[in-house]
Design an enzyme around this catalytic site. Structure first.
Site, PDB file in Angstrom:
ATOM      1  N   GLU A   1       0.518  -1.448  -0.228  1.00  0.00           N
ATOM      2  CA  GLU A   1       0.652  -0.082  -0.229  1.00  0.00           C
ATOM      3  C   GLU A   1       0.740   1.160   0.351  1.00  0.00           C
ATOM      4  O   GLU A   1       0.865   2.038   0.860  1.00  0.00           O
ATOM      5  CB  GLU A   1      -0.999  -0.549   1.358  1.00  0.00           C
ATOM      6  CG  GLU A   1      -2.412  -0.563   0.898  1.00  0.00           C
ATOM      7  CD  GLU A   1      -2.875  -1.521   2.624  1.00  0.00           C
ATOM      8  OE1 GLU A   1      -2.736  -0.725   3.143  1.00  0.00           O
ATOM      9  OE2 GLU A   1      -3.837  -2.156   2.212  1.00  0.00           O
ATOM     10  N   HIS A   2       1.821   1.254  -1.101  1.00  0.00           N
ATOM     11  CA  HIS A   2       2.701   2.619  -0.948  1.00  0.00           C
ATOM     12  C   HIS A   2       3.807   2.424  -2.216  1.00  0.00           C
ATOM     13  O   HIS A   2       3.150   1.677  -2.887  1.00  0.00           O
ATOM     14  CB  HIS A   2       3.307   2.734   0.193  1.00  0.00           C
ATOM     15  CG  HIS A   2       4.629   1.242   0.248  1.00  0.00           C
ATOM     16  ND1 HIS A   2       4.531   0.078   0.359  1.00  0.00           N
ATOM     17  CD2 HIS A   2       5.505   1.203  -0.377  1.00  0.00           C
ATOM     18  CE1 HIS A   2       5.963  -0.651   1.015  1.00  0.00           C
ATOM     19  NE2 HIS A   2       6.392  -0.369  -0.368  1.00  0.00           N
ATOM     20  N   ALA A   3       4.540   3.208  -2.825  1.00  0.00           N
ATOM     21  CA  ALA A   3       5.117   3.097  -4.129  1.00  0.00           C
ATOM     22  C   ALA A   3       6.364   3.883  -3.202  1.00  0.00           C
ATOM     23  O   ALA A   3       6.851   4.414  -2.287  1.00  0.00           O
ATOM     24  CB  ALA A   3       4.567   4.226  -4.965  1.00  0.00           C
TER      25      ALA A   3
END
Length: 134
Positions: free
Chosen positions: A51-53
């Protein structure tokens, strides 16, 4: 970067009656040198990870045991990958939102990374990511 830059990469598999062997060479099998390795395990059923980049980080994700899914989003398109074998993995380029889910019991996720940990490389807010990729 477009989601098409992310791809499954087959790794060498040396079969032997005593057990198989697979190896990964940075800059050879995967398109970067490896500076960090970490792994996820004992993920409770129904939990999500990721749930991130990352702004600059390249990653190669291998399912060492069990199975799990990775949903990638480049800001315009999404693609789901199912990982369930230790002799292939998913190359994830920078600026790709990722969500790992659907972990089977006993799943182990190993990640090879192009850089050491740097909190400043993370985008942890989906709206911020969408703005950066528009």
């Amino acid at each position: 970067m477009p989601i098409s830059d992310c791809r499954i990469i087959d790794l060498p598999k040396i079969t032997d009656q005593r057990g198989n062997l697979t190896f990964v060479e940075g800059g050879n099998h995967i398109p970067f040198d490896i500076k960090r390795v970490y792994y996820l395990y004992d993920v409770p059923g129904g939990s999500d990870r990721g749930e991130h980049a990352h702004k600059n980080l390249h990653q190669f994700v291998i399912c060492m045991s069990g199975s799990f899914d990775i949903l990638l989003n480049d800001g315009k398109n999404e693609q789901r990958f199912h990982l369930n074998r230790s002799y292939f993995g998913l190359y994830i380029c920078p600026m790709m939102w990722r969500n790992l889910d659907n972990f089977s019991s006993g799943a182990v996720c190993m990640v090879l990374a192009s850089e050491v940990y740097d909190e400043n490389d993370y985008i942890r807010n989906l709206d911020e990511f969408k703005l950066a990729t528009s």
